[in-house]
Structures are given as structure tokens and as C-alpha cells.
Design a protein around this motif. Structure first.
Motif, PDB file in Angstrom:
ATOM      1  N   SER A  87      13.421  16.372 -72.505  1.00 37.84           N
ATOM      2  CA  SER A  87      13.661  14.989 -72.476  1.00 37.84           C
ATOM      3  C   SER A  87      14.198  14.208 -71.142  1.00 37.84           C
ATOM      4  N   GLN A  88      14.994  15.143 -70.529  1.00 35.37           N
ATOM      5  CA  GLN A  88      15.444  14.437 -69.273  1.00 35.37           C
ATOM      6  C   GLN A  88      14.677  14.632 -67.919  1.00 35.37           C
ATOM      7  N   PHE A  89      13.419  15.399 -67.961  1.00 36.61           N
ATOM      8  CA  PHE A  89      12.474  15.550 -66.953  1.00 36.61           C
ATOM      9  C   PHE A  89      11.365  15.145 -67.246  1.00 36.61           C
ATOM     10  N   PRO A  90      10.976  13.684 -67.197  1.00 33.34           N
ATOM     11  CA  PRO A  90       9.614  13.456 -67.968  1.00 33.34           C
ATOM     12  C   PRO A  90       8.593  13.903 -66.778  1.00 33.34           C
ATOM     13  N   SER A  91       8.974  14.334 -65.487  1.00 31.91           N
ATOM     14  CA  SER A  91       7.913  14.438 -64.453  1.00 31.91           C
ATOM     15  C   SER A  91       7.426  15.704 -64.357  1.00 31.91           C
ATOM     16  N   LEU A  92       8.014  16.656 -65.590  1.00 30.57           N
ATOM     17  CA  LEU A  92       7.230  18.036 -65.658  1.00 30.57           C
ATOM     18  C   LEU A  92       5.780  17.904 -65.830  1.00 30.57           C
ATOM     19  N   SER A  93       5.162  18.946 -65.312  1.00 32.79           N
ATOM     20  CA  SER A  93       3.723  19.003 -65.445  1.00 32.79           C
ATOM     21  C   SER A  93       3.424  19.231 -66.933  1.00 32.79           C
ATOM     22  N   HIS A  94       1.995  19.155 -67.296  1.00 28.82           N
ATOM     23  CA  HIS A  94       1.567  19.699 -68.605  1.00 28.82           C
ATOM     24  C   HIS A  94       1.656  21.150 -68.993  1.00 28.82           C
ATOM     25  N   GLU A  95       1.485  21.768 -67.955  1.00 28.73           N
ATOM     26  CA  GLU A  95       1.842  23.332 -68.269  1.00 28.73           C
ATOM     27  C   GLU A  95       3.158  23.903 -68.553  1.00 28.73           C
ATOM     28  N   GLU A  96       4.083  23.072 -67.825  1.00 25.03           N
ATOM     29  CA  GLU A  96       5.569  23.237 -67.929  1.00 25.03           C
ATOM     30  C   GLU A  96       5.921  22.844 -69.267  1.00 25.03           C
ATOM     31  N   ARG A  97       5.545  21.580 -69.865  1.00 30.47           N
ATOM     32  CA  ARG A  97       5.868  21.044 -71.026  1.00 30.47           C
ATOM     33  C   ARG A  97       5.417  21.952 -72.324  1.00 30.47           C
ATOM     34  N   GLN A  98       3.908  22.487 -72.100  1.00 32.00           N
ATOM     35  CA  GLN A  98       3.567  23.387 -72.917  1.00 32.00           C
ATOM     36  C   GLN A  98       4.274  24.874 -73.149  1.00 32.00           C
ATOM     37  N   GLN A  99       4.564  25.174 -72.132  1.00 26.76           N
ATOM     38  CA  GLN A  99       5.599  26.718 -71.915  1.00 26.76           C
ATOM     39  C   GLN A  99       6.920  26.201 -72.735  1.00 26.76           C
ATOM     40  N   TYR A 100       7.610  25.313 -72.283  1.00 25.04           N
ATOM     41  CA  TYR A 100       8.986  24.834 -72.943  1.00 25.04           C
ATOM     42  C   TYR A 100       8.944  24.587 -74.340  1.00 25.04           C
ATOM     43  N   SER A 101       7.527  23.916 -74.779  1.00 24.17           N
ATOM     44  CA  SER A 101       7.442  23.569 -76.051  1.00 24.17           C
ATOM     45  C   SER A 101       7.134  24.841 -77.041  1.00 24.17           C
ATOM     46  N   SER A 102       6.604  25.840 -76.374  1.00 21.44           N
ATOM     47  CA  SER A 102       6.349  27.069 -76.986  1.00 21.44           C
ATOM     48  C   SER A 102       7.718  27.754 -77.334  1.00 21.44           C
ATOM     49  N   ILE A 103       8.433  27.822 -76.222  1.00 20.44           N
ATOM     50  CA  ILE A 103       9.836  28.362 -76.293  1.00 20.44           C
ATOM     51  C   ILE A 103      10.607  27.712 -77.472  1.00 20.44           C
ATOM     52  N   VAL A 104      10.662  26.448 -77.443  1.00 22.53           N
ATOM     53  CA  VAL A 104      11.292  25.693 -78.593  1.00 22.53           C
ATOM     54  C   VAL A 104      10.828  26.107 -79.915  1.00 22.53           C
TER      55      VAL A 104
END
Length: 458
Positions: free
Chosen positions: A260-277
């Protein structure tokens, strides 16, 4: 562990109290009757020893003794009572000599007075064939009866005291002492000493009362122990739930805030963090679902429908769904399932849930070999699941079926388990009227033994 206190008495025959009282009263009556008979015999012997029959032979012997020894010596030698007395009378009825008599020497008897016995005295007159004087013996009748009465009362009282002492002791042993033991035991129990056990053998009713009190105390103690253990388990369960939910929820919160706080994250990082969630959400949801299922099983609110099923086919179907996972993880498996029909009452869905939890435990901790077998023995179906893994210490063989129990002290959850799988399996198997236990003699890993009663249609 507290040692149970024992309150003991000597063993007695188990007879009803009513019969015991009847026996005691009958015995007391017989004893009193015997005391009366013994007293009568003793009284007769006493009278004979203290007061010999006064006949002419006796008076002749007394007369001769007086001639030889005198009145006083003869009186004392014959041991007459204190109030008796002797007199020698001339032929004209005059007192010549006397001992202990109220009449002095020279006292003149009138013929009529002489022939009448004096009040309270028994008068015996001896007239010798050849002699200068007659002999008069006065024995106190009243004193005689008083001595006999006192002897009788004293003898009867002493015998009665000894017998009553024995009788009271007998009654005390039979009734009073058991009642005192009961009172002491109940008093100890009311103070919270539920480990107290009252022990004695007495009458049937007292024995039954003792057994009922002991059972009541043991039951209360057991209920209190279970309540304390339940309270302890409840507190531990809350602590375990908090511990196991803390990590996934913190991960969910942390990575969600990052997204939520870092919209500049790359697509791969968002996918990784979303998988962890998602993974942590799945784990938390699985834990909550297992808790819900375990609660339903504990409360008996889960729906279970037991119907006859062929256990061999059911187990073969369930195990076949694990083959791909076993092969993917390089785990060798050995299966021995007979073709014979084994009919068991099952709820297939719940049974599959229980076996899945057990097999997942063996896959997670069982090393590279898994062996299962099914056999029939004495109208029971015995299912064995064993591995060659790290095993479970004997101290944990019972605890492992409790919620959140893991052998590893660090409570590592790297296997993805919730710590509730075996607890749920044990509850389900119990609802199928079966039992699950760990074989204590198997030391190469862990061996689960599950036993189900066969249906009558087998």
C-alpha cells in the motif's frame, strides 16, 4: 502424586446391622443369665464356707473343743460371726460361762424364755449325754443374711463390670469405631483431601456407606482434577492460538502495508509480496478452520453418519490420492492391503480427514519410507501406518494427540502444520468407536496403530 490416606480397622464379617444388633442383644441376655447362675453357685459356696451346717455332730465337736480349750478359743477356732455368742447353762438354766454374750455369768433363764428363740438370733441347744452343763449357741440371723447379700451384690457387680467392658469393646469394634472412621474420613474429604480413602471391614450397611463415600470422594477429586486440567489446557490453547496466529497475521499486515505504501514497487516484487500475503492468509484460515472443526468434534455438534463400508477399498482409495505426492518427494512406500472384505461403520468424509492428517504427519516427519498395512484380528480391523523418520519420544505418545502439541521445542511450523491434525484425527476415530495409539515397541521411527470394530456384516 499424593499418596492416598488409609483409615483401617480389623476385618469383620459382612452381616447386616439389624442382625448384628440381634446377635449382640441375645449374647448380652445369655451372658447376664450366666452371670446369675455363676453368682448363685458362688453364693452357695460362700455360705457353705462361712456358715457350716449346725447339727448335733457339729455341736458335739464344739462342746468337746470348749472342754479342752475354753469358750474363747473354741469360738475363734470355729470362726463364728462377730455378733454370735456362746453360753454354758447349768441344769437349772443358769449361765455358768459366756463369751461375747450380753448375759453375764449367773444370769437365770426362765423355762419359757429359754425355749423361745431371741429376736434376730438362731438358738441351738446342745444337751450332752454325760455332762454338768448344757451348751447354747446364738447365731445372728440378720447378720447372716446381710453378709450373704453383700457378697452376692459384690460378686455380681464385679462379674458384670468385666463382662460389660468386654461387651462395650466388642460393640465399639463392630459399630462405633467404623462410624468414627467414617466421620474422620468425611471430615478430611470436606477439607478438600479428596485423596483420602476410608478402609475397614464392618457390617454390610457400613461397608456400603464406606464404598459410596470413597467413590464419591474419588469422583469429586477426579472432576476437580479434570476441571483444573481443562482450565490449564484452555489457557494453553489461547496462548498457542495467539502464538500460531501472530506470525502469519504480522506477515500479512507487514506486506500489505508495503504494497500500500510503496506504489513504485516492480511487478515482480508485487507478485512476490502478494504471494506471501496469500500464503499466510491461507495458513491463518487453515488454523482457524481446524480450530472450528476441533471445537465441533469436542462439543459433539459435527454431523457424523456411520454406514457400513468396505474398509479395504475405502483405504485403498484414500491412499492412492497420496501416491503422486510421495513419488514427487522421493518417499518410498510399502502397502499391504488384503482383498478380503472388512465391513466397518464409517463416515467416509471424516475418516478421510483423519487419515489425511496422519499421513501428512508421516510425510512431514517420516523420512524416506512409509509403510501401511491392514489386517483383521479377533473381529477388529487393525490399520498400521509407520515411517522411518525422527520418531516421537515415549513421553509424547499420549500428549501428541492434544491440540498444539509438537515434539520440537521451538514449535517450528516449517512443515506448514497447525498442530491440530493429530488431535482432530483422534477425535474422529473415537467417534467411529475406534482407538489410535503409538506403538511403544517400535523404535525405527513412528508407528500409528488404529483399531476399528468390524461390523456384524463382515
Amino acid at each position: 502424586m499424593k499418596t492416598r490416606k488409609l483409615l483401617t480397622l480389623t476385618k469383620k464379617k459382612d452381616i447386616p446391622i439389624k442382625r448384628q444388633f440381634l446377635v449382640n442383644y441375645t449374647l448380652l441376655f445369655i451372658i447376664l443369665l450366666l452371670i446369675g447362675v455363676v453368682t448363685l453357685i458362688a453364693n452357695t459356696l460362700y455360705v457353705e464356707s462361712m456358715y457350716e451346717d449346725v447339727d448335733q455332730e457339729y455341736l458335739l465337736e464344739l462342746y468337746e473343743d470348749i472342754e479342752l480349750e475354753g469358750l474363747e478359743e473354741a469360738f475363734l477356732n470355729h470362726e463364728f460371726p462377730d455378733h454370735a455368742y456362746l453360753e454354758t447353762i447349768s441344769k437349772n438354766y443358769t449361765v455358768v460361762q459366756q463369751y461375747n454374750s450380753p448375759n453375764e455369768a449367773g444370769y437365770q433363764y426362765e423355762l419359757n424364755d429359754f425355749l423361745i428363740e431371741i429376736d434376730h438370733y438362731d438358738t441351738d441347744l446342745f444337751i450332752p449325754d454325760n455332762g454338768e452343763y448344757y451348751l447354747l449357741l446364738y447365731l445372728p440371723v440378720e447378720r447372716f443374711f446381710l453378709d450373704v447379700f453383700l457378697f452376692t451384690v459384690l460378686f455380681f457387680t464385679i462379674c458384670l463390670l468385666f463382662i460389660l467392658r468386654w461387651y462395650v469393646k466388642r460393640t465399639s469394634t463392630q459399630i462405633i469405631e467404623p462410624v468414627e472412621k467414617l466421620l474422620n474420613g468425611v471430615d478430611s474429604i470436606t477439607k478438600g483431601n479428596y485423596e483420602t480413602e476410608i478402609q475397614f471391614q464392618a457390617n454390610r450397611e457400613l461397608n456400603q456407606l464406606k464404598e459410596n463415600i470413597n467413590r464419591m470422594a474419588a469422583k469429586i477429586g477426579e472432576e476437580i482434577s479434570l476441571k483444573e486440567r481443562s482450565e490449564l489446557l484452555r489457557k494453553q490453547l489461547i496462548l498457542d492460538i495467539s502464538h500460531d496466529l501472530k506470525t502469519p497475521l504480522m506477515n500479512i499486515q507487514g506486506y500489505a502495508e508495503t504494497l500500500s505504501q510503496f506504489p513504485s514497487l516492480s511487478h515482480e516484487e508485487r507478485q512476490q509480496y502478494s504471494s506471501i500475503v496469500i500464503a499466510n492468509s491461507t495458513k491463518a484460515n487453515r488454523l482457524i478452520q481446524d480450530l472450528f472443526d476441533l471445537s465441533q468434534l469436542d462439543m459433539g455438534t459435527s454431523r457424523i453418519s456411520l454406514e457400513n463400508h468396505n474398509l479395504t477399498e475405502t483405504f485403498r482409495t484414500i491412499f492412492s490420492s497420496f501416491v503422486d505426492e510421495l513419488e514427487a518427494k522421493g518417499i518410498h512406500y510399502d502397502v499391504e492391503i488384503p482383498d478380503d472384505l472388512m465391513t466397518v461403520k464409517l463416515d467416509v468424509h471424516l475418516f478421510e480427514r483423519a487419515l489425511t492428517n496422519i499421513l501428512h504427519n508421516c510425510i512431514a516427519y517420516g523420512g524416506k519410507l512409509l509403510a501401511v498395512s491392514l489386517r483383521e484380528d479377533d473381529k477388529q480391523a487393525i490399520l498400521t501406518i509407520e515411517d522411518k523418520g525422527i520418531g516421537i519420544p515415549k513421553d509424547y505418545h499420549e500428549k501428541v494427540f492434544e491440540p498444539f502439541i509438537r515434539v520440537d521445542e521451538s514449535r517450528s511450523t516449517y512443515t506448514g502444520g497447525t498442530g491440530l491434525g493429530l488431535a482432530i484425527a483422534q477425535k474422529i476415530i473415537a467417534q467411529h468407536h475406534g482407538i489410535i495409539q503409538i506403538d511403544p515397541d517400535y523404535t525405527e521411527g513412528c508407528r500409528f496403530v488404529i483399531i476399528f470394530p468390524l461390523s456384524a456384516e463382515s
